[in-house]
Scaffold this active site. Structure first.
Site, short mmCIF file in Angstrom:
data_model
loop_
_atom_site.label_atom_id
_atom_site.label_comp_id
_atom_site.label_asym_id
_atom_site.label_seq_id
_atom_site.Cartn_x
_atom_site.Cartn_y
_atom_site.Cartn_z
N GLY A 50 18.33 20.58 -30.63
CA GLY A 50 17.25 20.62 -29.65
C GLY A 50 16.76 22.03 -29.35
O GLY A 50 15.86 22.23 -28.56
N CYS A 51 17.36 23.02 -30.01
CA CYS A 51 16.90 24.39 -29.80
C CYS A 51 16.00 24.78 -30.96
O CYS A 51 16.34 24.51 -32.11
CB CYS A 51 18.07 25.35 -29.77
SG CYS A 51 19.25 24.97 -28.48
N GLU A 52 14.90 25.47 -30.66
CA GLU A 52 14.03 25.87 -31.75
C GLU A 52 14.63 27.07 -32.49
O GLU A 52 14.56 27.16 -33.70
CB GLU A 52 12.62 26.20 -31.27
CG GLU A 52 11.67 26.17 -32.45
CD GLU A 52 10.24 26.42 -32.05
OE1 GLU A 52 9.46 26.83 -32.94
OE2 GLU A 52 9.89 26.24 -30.88
N SER A 53 15.25 27.97 -31.71
CA SER A 53 16.04 29.00 -32.38
C SER A 53 17.40 28.37 -32.66
O SER A 53 17.81 27.45 -31.96
CB SER A 53 16.18 30.21 -31.48
OG SER A 53 16.73 29.83 -30.24
#
Ligand SMILES: Cc1ncc(COP(=O)(O)O)c(C=O)c1O
Lengths: 132, 406
Positions: A50-53
Protein backbone atom coordinates in the site's frame (compact mmCIF):
# COMPACT_ATOMS: atom_id res chain seq x y z
CA UNK A 1 20.32 9.98 24.90
CA UNK A 2 17.72 7.73 26.51
CA UNK A 3 14.89 6.53 24.39
CA UNK A 4 12.29 8.86 25.89
CA UNK A 5 14.59 11.86 25.54
CA UNK A 6 15.05 11.00 21.94
CA UNK A 7 11.31 10.70 21.40
CA UNK A 8 10.85 14.08 23.02
CA UNK A 9 13.50 15.67 20.83
CA UNK A 10 11.90 14.32 17.66
CA UNK A 11 8.51 15.52 18.86
CA UNK A 12 9.82 19.00 19.57
CA UNK A 13 11.56 19.27 16.21
CA UNK A 14 8.45 18.29 14.29
CA UNK A 15 6.05 20.35 16.37
CA UNK A 16 8.18 23.43 15.82
CA UNK A 17 7.60 23.24 12.07
CA UNK A 18 5.43 26.09 10.86
CA UNK A 19 5.13 25.12 7.21
CA UNK A 20 5.26 22.17 4.89
CA UNK A 21 8.70 23.30 3.84
CA UNK A 22 9.97 23.17 7.44
CA UNK A 23 8.42 19.75 7.95
CA UNK A 24 10.10 18.61 4.75
CA UNK A 25 13.51 19.79 5.91
CA UNK A 26 13.05 18.28 9.37
CA UNK A 27 12.08 14.93 7.89
CA UNK A 28 15.18 15.01 5.67
CA UNK A 29 17.29 15.57 8.79
CA UNK A 30 15.49 12.86 10.76
CA UNK A 31 15.85 10.41 7.89
CA UNK A 32 19.58 10.28 8.54
CA UNK A 33 18.95 8.69 11.95
CA UNK A 34 17.41 5.58 10.46
CA UNK A 35 19.87 2.67 10.23
CA UNK A 36 19.49 1.26 6.73
CA UNK A 37 18.48 -2.36 6.21
CA UNK A 38 20.77 -4.73 4.37
CA UNK A 39 19.82 -6.10 0.97
CA UNK A 40 19.10 -9.48 2.63
CA UNK A 41 16.58 -7.86 4.93
CA UNK A 42 14.72 -6.06 2.17
CA UNK A 43 12.63 -9.01 1.15
CA UNK A 44 9.03 -9.31 0.06
CA UNK A 45 7.96 -10.70 3.44
CA UNK A 46 8.86 -7.43 5.18
CA UNK A 47 7.44 -5.14 2.54
CA UNK A 48 4.48 -3.03 3.61
CA UNK A 49 1.76 -3.18 1.02
CA UNK A 50 0.00 0.00 0.00
CA UNK A 51 3.01 2.30 -0.03
CA UNK A 52 4.00 3.95 -3.28
CA UNK A 53 7.58 4.14 -2.12
CA UNK A 54 8.96 0.77 -1.07
CA UNK A 55 8.81 0.34 2.73
CA UNK A 56 10.14 -2.60 4.71
CA UNK A 57 9.29 -3.17 8.35
CA UNK A 58 10.77 -5.91 10.53
CA UNK A 59 9.21 -6.58 13.92
CA UNK A 60 11.08 -8.59 16.52
CA UNK A 61 9.68 -9.51 19.90
CA UNK A 62 11.66 -10.58 22.97
CA UNK A 63 10.03 -10.93 26.39
CA UNK A 64 6.95 -9.27 25.01
CA UNK A 65 8.94 -6.19 24.08
CA UNK A 66 8.76 -5.13 20.45
CA UNK A 67 11.71 -3.92 18.47
CA UNK A 68 11.44 -2.47 15.01
CA UNK A 69 13.71 -2.06 12.04
CA UNK A 70 12.53 -0.30 8.94
CA UNK A 71 13.70 1.23 5.69
CA UNK A 72 12.35 2.91 2.60
CA UNK A 73 13.72 3.95 -0.77
CA UNK A 74 12.25 7.41 -0.22
CA UNK A 75 13.99 9.79 2.13
CA UNK A 76 10.96 11.54 3.59
CA UNK A 77 9.42 8.18 4.32
CA UNK A 78 12.56 7.28 6.27
CA UNK A 79 12.06 10.48 8.25
CA UNK A 80 8.45 9.55 8.92
CA UNK A 81 9.59 6.07 10.00
CA UNK A 82 12.03 7.60 12.50
CA UNK A 83 9.15 9.61 13.97
CA UNK A 84 6.75 6.68 14.02
CA UNK A 85 9.22 4.20 15.48
CA UNK A 86 10.22 6.64 18.20
CA UNK A 87 6.66 6.32 19.48
CA UNK A 88 6.58 2.53 19.63
CA UNK A 89 10.11 1.15 19.91
CA UNK A 90 10.73 -0.98 23.01
CA UNK A 91 7.10 -1.13 24.07
CA UNK A 92 4.82 -4.11 24.58
CA UNK A 93 2.08 -4.84 22.11
CA UNK A 94 -0.50 -3.82 24.71
CA UNK A 95 1.25 -0.49 25.20
CA UNK A 96 1.50 0.07 21.47
CA UNK A 97 -2.15 -0.72 20.89
CA UNK A 98 -3.10 1.77 23.60
CA UNK A 99 -1.39 4.61 21.70
CA UNK A 100 -3.58 6.59 19.31
CA UNK A 101 -0.92 6.57 16.65
CA UNK A 102 -2.82 8.58 14.08
CA UNK A 103 -3.54 11.32 16.64
CA UNK A 104 0.12 11.36 17.60
CA UNK A 105 1.13 11.88 13.98
CA UNK A 106 -1.33 14.74 13.65
CA UNK A 107 0.32 16.34 16.71
CA UNK A 108 3.66 15.95 14.96
CA UNK A 109 2.45 17.93 11.92
CA UNK A 110 2.45 14.76 9.84
CA UNK A 111 -1.26 14.67 9.11
CA UNK A 112 -0.66 15.04 5.37
CA UNK A 113 0.98 11.62 5.50
CA UNK A 114 -2.23 10.12 6.83
CA UNK A 115 -4.66 10.93 4.07
CA UNK A 116 -5.96 7.64 2.85
CA UNK A 117 -5.10 8.36 -0.75
CA UNK A 118 -3.89 5.71 -3.12
CA UNK A 119 -0.35 6.93 -2.73
CA UNK A 120 -0.18 6.75 1.01
CA UNK A 121 0.98 3.81 2.99
CA UNK A 122 1.59 5.32 6.43
CA UNK A 123 -1.72 3.94 7.67
CA UNK A 124 -0.63 0.50 6.45
CA UNK A 125 2.63 0.90 8.39
CA UNK A 126 0.76 1.86 11.58
CA UNK A 127 -1.51 -1.14 11.16
CA UNK A 128 1.42 -3.49 10.79
CA UNK A 129 3.21 -2.02 13.79
CA UNK A 130 0.21 -2.57 16.04
CA UNK A 131 -0.87 -5.94 14.68
CA UNK A 132 -0.98 -8.92 17.02
CA UNK B 1 2.33 38.44 -31.54
CA UNK B 2 3.09 35.81 -28.93
CA UNK B 3 0.23 34.39 -26.94
CA UNK B 4 -0.19 35.87 -23.47
CA UNK B 5 -1.69 33.48 -20.89
CA UNK B 6 -2.76 36.38 -18.68
CA UNK B 7 -5.41 37.06 -21.31
CA UNK B 8 -7.32 34.02 -20.06
CA UNK B 9 -6.03 33.27 -16.55
CA UNK B 10 -8.84 35.34 -15.04
CA UNK B 11 -11.29 32.83 -16.54
CA UNK B 12 -9.92 30.21 -14.13
CA UNK B 13 -10.63 31.43 -10.59
CA UNK B 14 -8.98 28.42 -8.94
CA UNK B 15 -5.58 29.56 -10.23
CA UNK B 16 -5.46 32.37 -7.71
CA UNK B 17 -5.43 30.01 -4.72
CA UNK B 18 -2.58 29.81 -2.26
CA UNK B 19 -1.15 26.33 -1.73
CA UNK B 20 1.00 25.63 1.35
CA UNK B 21 1.53 29.38 1.80
CA UNK B 22 2.67 29.88 -1.79
CA UNK B 23 0.81 30.92 -4.92
CA UNK B 24 -0.56 27.75 -6.47
CA UNK B 25 1.31 26.59 -9.56
CA UNK B 26 -0.75 23.90 -11.24
CA UNK B 27 1.35 21.71 -13.52
CA UNK B 28 -0.68 18.50 -13.43
CA UNK B 29 -2.79 19.30 -16.45
CA UNK B 30 -2.27 15.94 -18.14
CA UNK B 31 -4.10 14.38 -15.18
CA UNK B 32 -6.92 16.91 -15.32
CA UNK B 33 -7.16 20.55 -16.34
CA UNK B 34 -8.84 23.35 -14.44
CA UNK B 35 -12.24 24.56 -15.63
CA UNK B 36 -13.02 28.00 -17.05
CA UNK B 37 -15.93 30.07 -15.75
CA UNK B 38 -17.76 29.36 -18.99
CA UNK B 39 -17.97 25.68 -18.04
CA UNK B 40 -18.90 26.35 -14.42
CA UNK B 41 -21.58 28.79 -15.53
CA UNK B 42 -23.01 26.41 -18.11
CA UNK B 43 -23.52 23.75 -15.44
CA UNK B 44 -25.11 26.25 -13.01
CA UNK B 45 -27.29 27.62 -15.76
CA UNK B 46 -28.47 24.16 -16.70
CA UNK B 47 -29.60 23.36 -13.14
CA UNK B 48 -31.14 26.78 -12.63
CA UNK B 49 -33.07 26.88 -15.86
CA UNK B 50 -33.29 23.64 -17.77
CA UNK B 51 -33.06 20.64 -15.48
CA UNK B 52 -35.28 17.66 -16.32
CA UNK B 53 -34.71 14.16 -17.57
CA UNK B 54 -34.04 13.90 -21.28
CA UNK B 55 -35.98 12.08 -23.99
CA UNK B 56 -38.81 11.39 -21.56
CA UNK B 57 -42.15 13.08 -20.85
CA UNK B 58 -43.02 15.84 -23.24
CA UNK B 59 -43.21 18.78 -20.95
CA UNK B 60 -41.70 22.23 -21.03
CA UNK B 61 -38.53 21.51 -19.06
CA UNK B 62 -37.92 18.08 -20.48
CA UNK B 63 -37.98 19.52 -23.98
CA UNK B 64 -35.53 22.20 -22.98
CA UNK B 65 -33.20 19.72 -21.31
CA UNK B 66 -33.34 17.39 -24.31
CA UNK B 67 -32.61 20.24 -26.72
CA UNK B 68 -29.59 21.41 -24.76
CA UNK B 69 -28.36 17.86 -24.33
CA UNK B 70 -28.60 17.08 -28.04
CA UNK B 71 -27.08 20.44 -28.96
CA UNK B 72 -24.16 19.46 -26.77
CA UNK B 73 -23.77 16.28 -28.79
CA UNK B 74 -23.75 18.36 -31.95
CA UNK B 75 -21.05 20.61 -30.48
CA UNK B 76 -18.85 17.57 -29.72
CA UNK B 77 -19.43 16.23 -33.24
CA UNK B 78 -18.29 19.55 -34.70
CA UNK B 79 -15.32 19.69 -32.31
CA UNK B 80 -13.86 16.45 -33.70
CA UNK B 81 -15.35 16.87 -37.18
CA UNK B 82 -17.61 13.82 -36.93
CA UNK B 83 -19.90 13.61 -39.98
CA UNK B 84 -23.06 12.92 -37.92
CA UNK B 85 -23.96 13.72 -34.36
CA UNK B 86 -25.39 10.20 -33.96
CA UNK B 87 -21.80 8.98 -34.25
CA UNK B 88 -21.01 10.54 -30.88
CA UNK B 89 -21.80 8.35 -27.88
CA UNK B 90 -21.58 9.81 -24.39
CA UNK B 91 -19.41 7.94 -21.91
CA UNK B 92 -17.97 8.57 -18.46
CA UNK B 93 -14.63 9.17 -20.10
CA UNK B 94 -11.88 7.50 -22.09
CA UNK B 95 -11.80 4.39 -19.92
CA UNK B 96 -15.48 3.67 -20.26
CA UNK B 97 -15.43 4.40 -23.98
CA UNK B 98 -12.65 1.86 -24.52
CA UNK B 99 -14.55 -0.70 -22.45
CA UNK B 100 -17.69 -0.12 -24.53
CA UNK B 101 -15.67 -1.02 -27.62
CA UNK B 102 -13.75 -3.91 -26.02
CA UNK B 103 -16.96 -5.58 -24.84
CA UNK B 104 -18.87 -4.63 -27.94
CA UNK B 105 -16.42 -6.32 -30.32
CA UNK B 106 -16.00 -9.49 -28.25
CA UNK B 107 -18.48 -11.45 -30.38
CA UNK B 108 -16.28 -10.92 -33.46
CA UNK B 109 -13.05 -12.28 -31.99
CA UNK B 110 -11.82 -15.83 -32.33
CA UNK B 111 -8.98 -17.78 -30.83
CA UNK B 112 -5.77 -16.83 -32.59
CA UNK B 113 -6.96 -13.38 -33.62
CA UNK B 114 -4.65 -10.55 -32.66
CA UNK B 115 -5.20 -7.33 -30.81
CA UNK B 116 -2.37 -4.87 -31.36
CA UNK B 117 -1.53 -1.96 -29.07
CA UNK B 118 1.63 0.12 -28.63
CA UNK B 119 4.12 0.14 -25.78
CA UNK B 120 3.14 3.71 -24.89
CA UNK B 121 -0.40 2.97 -23.74
CA UNK B 122 -2.11 4.11 -20.56
CA UNK B 123 -3.52 1.15 -18.60
CA UNK B 124 -6.95 2.26 -19.86
CA UNK B 125 -5.93 1.32 -23.38
CA UNK B 126 -4.17 -1.87 -22.33
CA UNK B 127 -6.06 -3.74 -19.61
CA UNK B 128 -9.45 -3.85 -21.42
CA UNK B 129 -7.70 -5.40 -24.46
CA UNK B 130 -5.69 -7.81 -22.37
CA UNK B 131 -8.84 -8.97 -20.58
CA UNK B 132 -10.65 -9.26 -23.92
CA UNK B 133 -7.78 -11.43 -25.15
CA UNK B 134 -8.10 -13.62 -22.05
CA UNK B 135 -11.83 -14.04 -22.61
CA UNK B 136 -11.61 -14.87 -26.32
CA UNK B 137 -8.27 -16.63 -26.74
CA UNK B 138 -7.05 -13.79 -28.90
CA UNK B 139 -3.43 -12.73 -28.61
CA UNK B 140 -2.41 -9.30 -27.31
CA UNK B 141 0.58 -7.97 -29.22
CA UNK B 142 2.57 -4.86 -28.40
CA UNK B 143 4.19 -2.63 -30.98
CA UNK B 144 7.44 -1.48 -29.29
CA UNK B 145 7.44 2.26 -29.95
CA UNK B 146 10.55 3.98 -28.68
CA UNK B 147 10.29 7.13 -26.64
CA UNK B 148 10.99 9.36 -29.64
CA UNK B 149 7.87 8.06 -31.36
CA UNK B 150 9.43 7.57 -34.76
CA UNK B 151 8.15 5.06 -37.27
CA UNK B 152 10.56 2.19 -37.99
CA UNK B 153 10.12 -0.13 -40.95
CA UNK B 154 10.28 -3.24 -38.82
CA UNK B 155 7.06 -2.15 -37.08
CA UNK B 156 5.08 -3.26 -40.12
CA UNK B 157 5.67 -6.91 -39.15
CA UNK B 158 3.42 -6.45 -36.11
CA UNK B 159 0.42 -6.02 -38.39
CA UNK B 160 -0.81 -9.35 -39.71
CA UNK B 161 -3.89 -10.72 -41.40
CA UNK B 162 -4.94 -11.86 -37.90
CA UNK B 163 -4.90 -8.30 -36.54
CA UNK B 164 -8.55 -7.67 -35.72
CA UNK B 165 -8.18 -4.66 -33.49
CA UNK B 166 -5.54 -1.96 -33.41
CA UNK B 167 -5.67 0.49 -30.51
CA UNK B 168 -3.15 3.28 -30.02
CA UNK B 169 -2.80 6.52 -28.19
CA UNK B 170 -2.34 9.73 -30.13
CA UNK B 171 -0.12 11.27 -27.46
CA UNK B 172 1.59 9.47 -24.54
CA UNK B 173 0.41 10.70 -21.15
CA UNK B 174 3.61 9.52 -19.46
CA UNK B 175 6.28 10.92 -21.77
CA UNK B 176 4.35 13.35 -23.94
CA UNK B 177 5.44 12.05 -27.30
CA UNK B 178 3.07 11.92 -30.29
CA UNK B 179 2.87 8.50 -31.90
CA UNK B 180 3.26 7.88 -35.67
CA UNK B 181 -0.50 7.52 -35.73
CA UNK B 182 -1.33 7.92 -39.40
CA UNK B 183 1.30 5.39 -40.42
CA UNK B 184 0.08 2.84 -37.89
CA UNK B 185 -3.55 3.38 -38.85
CA UNK B 186 -2.70 2.82 -42.51
CA UNK B 187 -1.09 -0.54 -41.77
CA UNK B 188 -3.97 -1.57 -39.51
CA UNK B 189 -6.54 -0.65 -42.14
CA UNK B 190 -4.69 -2.62 -44.80
CA UNK B 191 -5.23 -5.67 -42.60
CA UNK B 192 -8.91 -4.86 -42.17
CA UNK B 193 -8.55 -4.32 -38.42
CA UNK B 194 -10.87 -2.17 -36.34
CA UNK B 195 -8.93 0.89 -35.28
CA UNK B 196 -9.30 2.84 -32.05
CA UNK B 197 -7.46 6.04 -31.17
CA UNK B 198 -7.06 7.12 -27.54
CA UNK B 199 -7.30 10.89 -27.78
CA UNK B 200 -7.28 11.56 -24.01
CA UNK B 201 -4.02 13.52 -24.15
CA UNK B 202 -4.61 15.07 -27.55
CA UNK B 203 -7.95 16.89 -27.40
CA UNK B 204 -6.83 19.71 -25.09
CA UNK B 205 -3.93 20.63 -27.37
CA UNK B 206 -4.56 19.57 -30.96
CA UNK B 207 -7.45 20.11 -33.34
CA UNK B 208 -8.88 16.69 -33.99
CA UNK B 209 -10.42 15.61 -37.27
CA UNK B 210 -11.73 12.06 -37.02
CA UNK B 211 -12.56 11.97 -40.72
CA UNK B 212 -8.99 12.85 -41.69
CA UNK B 213 -7.66 10.24 -39.24
CA UNK B 214 -10.14 7.81 -40.72
CA UNK B 215 -10.14 5.62 -37.58
CA UNK B 216 -13.13 3.48 -36.61
CA UNK B 217 -13.25 4.76 -33.03
CA UNK B 218 -11.91 7.86 -31.31
CA UNK B 219 -12.22 8.26 -27.53
CA UNK B 220 -11.51 11.06 -25.07
CA UNK B 221 -12.33 12.48 -21.62
CA UNK B 222 -13.88 15.87 -20.93
CA UNK B 223 -11.91 16.58 -17.78
CA UNK B 224 -8.58 16.72 -19.60
CA UNK B 225 -9.82 19.42 -21.99
CA UNK B 226 -11.20 22.01 -19.54
CA UNK B 227 -14.53 20.19 -19.18
CA UNK B 228 -16.11 18.45 -16.19
CA UNK B 229 -15.23 15.00 -14.80
CA UNK B 230 -17.48 12.03 -15.45
CA UNK B 231 -18.12 12.81 -19.10
CA UNK B 232 -16.34 11.87 -22.30
CA UNK B 233 -17.16 10.57 -25.69
CA UNK B 234 -16.85 7.63 -27.98
CA UNK B 235 -16.88 8.58 -31.64
CA UNK B 236 -17.35 5.75 -34.10
CA UNK B 237 -17.99 5.28 -37.78
CA UNK B 238 -21.52 4.16 -38.39
CA UNK B 239 -20.75 0.54 -39.29
CA UNK B 240 -18.27 0.25 -36.40
CA UNK B 241 -20.82 1.47 -33.85
CA UNK B 242 -23.52 -0.72 -35.39
CA UNK B 243 -21.57 -3.94 -34.79
CA UNK B 244 -20.99 -3.20 -31.12
CA UNK B 245 -23.08 -5.32 -28.77
CA UNK B 246 -24.31 -2.92 -26.07
CA UNK B 247 -22.03 -3.15 -23.04
CA UNK B 248 -24.83 -2.01 -20.76
CA UNK B 249 -28.53 -2.49 -21.18
CA UNK B 250 -31.53 -0.93 -19.46
CA UNK B 251 -33.68 2.13 -19.96
CA UNK B 252 -33.21 4.72 -22.73
CA UNK B 253 -31.40 2.31 -25.04
CA UNK B 254 -34.49 0.30 -25.94
CA UNK B 255 -37.36 0.75 -28.34
CA UNK B 256 -39.64 -2.10 -27.42
CA UNK B 257 -39.49 -4.45 -24.43
CA UNK B 258 -41.44 -7.56 -23.54
CA UNK B 259 -40.54 -10.39 -21.18
CA UNK B 260 -39.52 -12.43 -24.20
CA UNK B 261 -37.37 -9.97 -26.11
CA UNK B 262 -36.03 -6.44 -26.41
CA UNK B 263 -35.65 -4.37 -29.49
CA UNK B 264 -32.78 -1.93 -29.12
CA UNK B 265 -33.02 1.73 -30.01
CA UNK B 266 -31.10 3.32 -32.88
CA UNK B 267 -27.70 5.01 -32.57
CA UNK B 268 -26.58 6.83 -30.53
CA UNK B 269 -29.13 5.80 -27.86
CA UNK B 270 -28.50 2.08 -28.37
CA UNK B 271 -25.14 2.47 -26.60
CA UNK B 272 -26.33 4.85 -23.86
CA UNK B 273 -28.23 2.90 -21.22
CA UNK B 274 -29.74 4.82 -18.32
CA UNK B 275 -30.14 8.51 -17.60
CA UNK B 276 -27.04 10.18 -19.03
CA UNK B 277 -24.73 12.70 -17.38
CA UNK B 278 -26.67 15.69 -18.69
CA UNK B 279 -24.80 18.40 -16.79
CA UNK B 280 -21.53 16.78 -17.90
CA UNK B 281 -22.52 16.84 -21.54
CA UNK B 282 -23.52 20.49 -21.28
CA UNK B 283 -20.31 21.34 -19.41
CA UNK B 284 -18.22 19.55 -22.02
CA UNK B 285 -19.92 21.40 -24.85
CA UNK B 286 -19.05 24.65 -23.05
CA UNK B 287 -15.42 23.48 -22.85
CA UNK B 288 -15.44 22.89 -26.62
CA UNK B 289 -16.82 26.39 -27.11
CA UNK B 290 -14.10 27.77 -24.86
CA UNK B 291 -11.39 26.06 -26.91
CA UNK B 292 -12.91 26.90 -30.27
CA UNK B 293 -13.03 30.58 -29.33
CA UNK B 294 -9.26 30.57 -28.84
CA UNK B 295 -6.55 30.64 -31.45
CA UNK B 296 -5.80 26.98 -30.93
CA UNK B 297 -2.51 26.88 -32.76
CA UNK B 298 -1.28 29.82 -30.68
CA UNK B 299 -2.28 27.97 -27.50
CA UNK B 300 -0.45 24.84 -28.61
CA UNK B 301 2.65 26.82 -29.53
CA UNK B 302 2.62 28.43 -26.11
CA UNK B 303 2.22 25.15 -24.25
CA UNK B 304 5.03 23.63 -26.30
CA UNK B 305 7.26 26.62 -25.66
CA UNK B 306 6.79 26.15 -21.90
CA UNK B 307 7.76 22.49 -22.13
CA UNK B 308 10.76 23.10 -24.36
CA UNK B 309 11.92 25.93 -22.09
CA UNK B 310 11.89 23.56 -19.11
CA UNK B 311 13.59 20.90 -21.21
CA UNK B 312 16.37 23.23 -22.28
CA UNK B 313 16.98 24.42 -18.72
CA UNK B 314 17.01 20.95 -17.17
CA UNK B 315 18.64 18.72 -19.75
CA UNK B 316 22.02 20.31 -19.10
CA UNK B 317 21.90 19.19 -15.47
CA UNK B 318 24.02 16.07 -15.26
CA UNK B 319 21.84 14.39 -12.65
CA UNK B 320 18.48 14.80 -14.40
CA UNK B 321 17.19 12.29 -16.91
CA UNK B 322 14.44 13.49 -19.21
CA UNK B 323 12.15 11.01 -20.97
CA UNK B 324 9.95 13.43 -22.88
CA UNK B 325 11.04 14.86 -26.23
CA UNK B 326 12.85 18.15 -26.62
CA UNK B 327 10.18 19.59 -28.89
CA UNK B 328 6.57 19.12 -29.96
CA UNK B 329 5.33 18.16 -26.53
CA UNK B 330 3.41 19.93 -23.80
CA UNK B 331 4.98 18.15 -20.84
CA UNK B 332 8.30 17.26 -19.26
CA UNK B 333 8.79 13.83 -17.72
CA UNK B 334 11.97 13.23 -15.75
CA UNK B 335 13.72 11.44 -12.94
CA UNK B 336 16.82 12.01 -10.86
CA UNK B 337 18.95 8.94 -10.18
CA UNK B 338 19.31 8.23 -6.45
CA UNK B 339 16.50 10.57 -5.46
CA UNK B 340 12.98 9.25 -5.06
CA UNK B 341 10.41 11.06 -7.18
CA UNK B 342 8.06 11.22 -4.18
CA UNK B 343 10.70 13.20 -2.28
CA UNK B 344 11.05 15.66 -5.16
CA UNK B 345 7.28 15.84 -5.36
CA UNK B 346 6.97 16.58 -1.64
CA UNK B 347 9.33 19.54 -1.88
CA UNK B 348 7.58 20.94 -4.95
CA UNK B 349 4.29 20.56 -3.08
CA UNK B 350 5.67 22.41 -0.07
CA UNK B 351 6.31 25.31 -2.46
CA UNK B 352 2.80 25.24 -3.90
CA UNK B 353 3.75 23.41 -7.11
CA UNK B 354 1.46 20.56 -8.15
CA UNK B 355 2.99 17.96 -10.47
CA UNK B 356 2.57 14.22 -10.76
CA UNK B 357 5.03 11.64 -9.48
CA UNK B 358 4.41 8.02 -10.32
CA UNK B 359 4.02 5.47 -13.05
CA UNK B 360 1.26 7.49 -14.79
CA UNK B 361 -0.84 4.33 -15.20
CA UNK B 362 1.74 3.03 -17.64
CA UNK B 363 3.73 0.45 -15.70
CA UNK B 364 4.93 -1.54 -18.73
CA UNK B 365 6.27 1.68 -20.26
CA UNK B 366 8.06 2.54 -17.00
CA UNK B 367 9.65 -0.93 -17.10
CA UNK B 368 10.76 -0.22 -20.68
CA UNK B 369 12.37 3.03 -19.48
CA UNK B 370 13.94 1.23 -16.51
CA UNK B 371 12.31 3.39 -13.83
CA UNK B 372 9.49 2.87 -11.34
CA UNK B 373 8.08 6.23 -12.18
CA UNK B 374 8.80 9.75 -13.33
CA UNK B 375 8.05 13.26 -12.23
CA UNK B 376 5.82 14.94 -14.79
CA UNK B 377 5.12 18.64 -15.22
CA UNK B 378 2.36 19.09 -17.77
CA UNK B 379 1.25 22.42 -19.13
CA UNK B 380 -2.04 24.02 -20.11
CA UNK B 381 -2.82 27.28 -21.88
CA UNK B 382 -3.05 29.23 -18.60
CA UNK B 383 0.47 28.40 -17.39
CA UNK B 384 3.03 31.19 -17.52
CA UNK B 385 6.75 31.26 -18.30
CA UNK B 386 7.33 32.43 -14.69
CA UNK B 387 5.64 29.25 -13.48
CA UNK B 388 7.81 27.13 -15.76
CA UNK B 389 10.92 28.85 -14.42
CA UNK B 390 9.80 28.52 -10.84
CA UNK B 391 9.27 24.80 -11.38
CA UNK B 392 12.87 24.49 -12.62
CA UNK B 393 14.28 26.54 -9.75
CA UNK B 394 12.40 24.65 -7.06
CA UNK B 395 13.24 21.29 -8.61
CA UNK B 396 16.95 22.19 -8.55
CA UNK B 397 16.59 23.31 -4.90
CA UNK B 398 14.95 19.98 -4.09
CA UNK B 399 17.79 18.08 -5.72
CA UNK B 400 20.29 20.04 -3.62
CA UNK B 401 18.39 19.28 -0.44
CA UNK B 402 17.96 15.61 -1.21
CA UNK B 403 21.20 14.62 -2.86
CA UNK B 404 22.90 12.07 -0.67
CA UNK B 405 25.59 13.27 1.62
CA UNK B 406 25.46 10.12 3.71
C1 LIG C 1 -3.61 8.50 -22.68
C2 LIG C 1 -4.71 8.27 -21.67
N1 LIG C 1 -5.63 7.33 -21.90
C3 LIG C 1 -6.64 7.10 -21.04
C4 LIG C 1 -6.78 7.81 -19.88
C5 LIG C 1 -7.91 7.49 -18.97
O1 LIG C 1 -8.80 8.57 -18.91
P1 LIG C 1 -10.01 8.58 -17.88
O2 LIG C 1 -9.41 8.24 -16.54
O3 LIG C 1 -10.52 9.97 -17.94
O4 LIG C 1 -11.00 7.56 -18.31
C6 LIG C 1 -5.84 8.80 -19.59
C7 LIG C 1 -5.96 9.56 -18.33
O5 LIG C 1 -5.08 9.63 -17.52
C8 LIG C 1 -4.79 9.04 -20.50
O6 LIG C 1 -3.88 9.99 -20.26
Amino acid sequence: MTNSNQTLAIKEQLQACRSKEETFKTLVTLSKKLPRLSAEEKIEEYKVKGCESAVWLITEETNNIRHFKADSDAKLMRGVLVAVLSLVEGKTIAEIQAIELTNKLVELNLSSYLTSSRTNGVLAILKKIASN
Amino acid sequence: MAFDPSSLRHLFPILSLQANDHPLIYLDNAATTQKPLLVLDAIQHYYRNNNANVHRGAHFLSNRATNHFEQARETIARFINAPEQSHVIWSKGTTEAINIVAFGLEHLLEKGDEILITSLEHHANLVPWQQLAFRTGARLRVLPLTSNGEWEDEFSQYFSHRTRIFAATQVSNAIGVSTPLQMMLNYAKQQGAFTLVDGAQAVAHYSVDVQALDCDFYVFSGHKMYGPTGIGALYGKNHALEVLIPYQTGGEMVRKVSYQATEFNILPYRLEAGTPNIEGAIGLAAACDFLCNQDRSALLKWEQSLASHVYSRLHRETNIEIYSPEKNTTLVSLSVPNIHILDLNAYLDSQGIGVRAGSHCAQPLMAQLGVVGTLRASFACYNTMEEADRFCNVLLEAIDLLLDDE
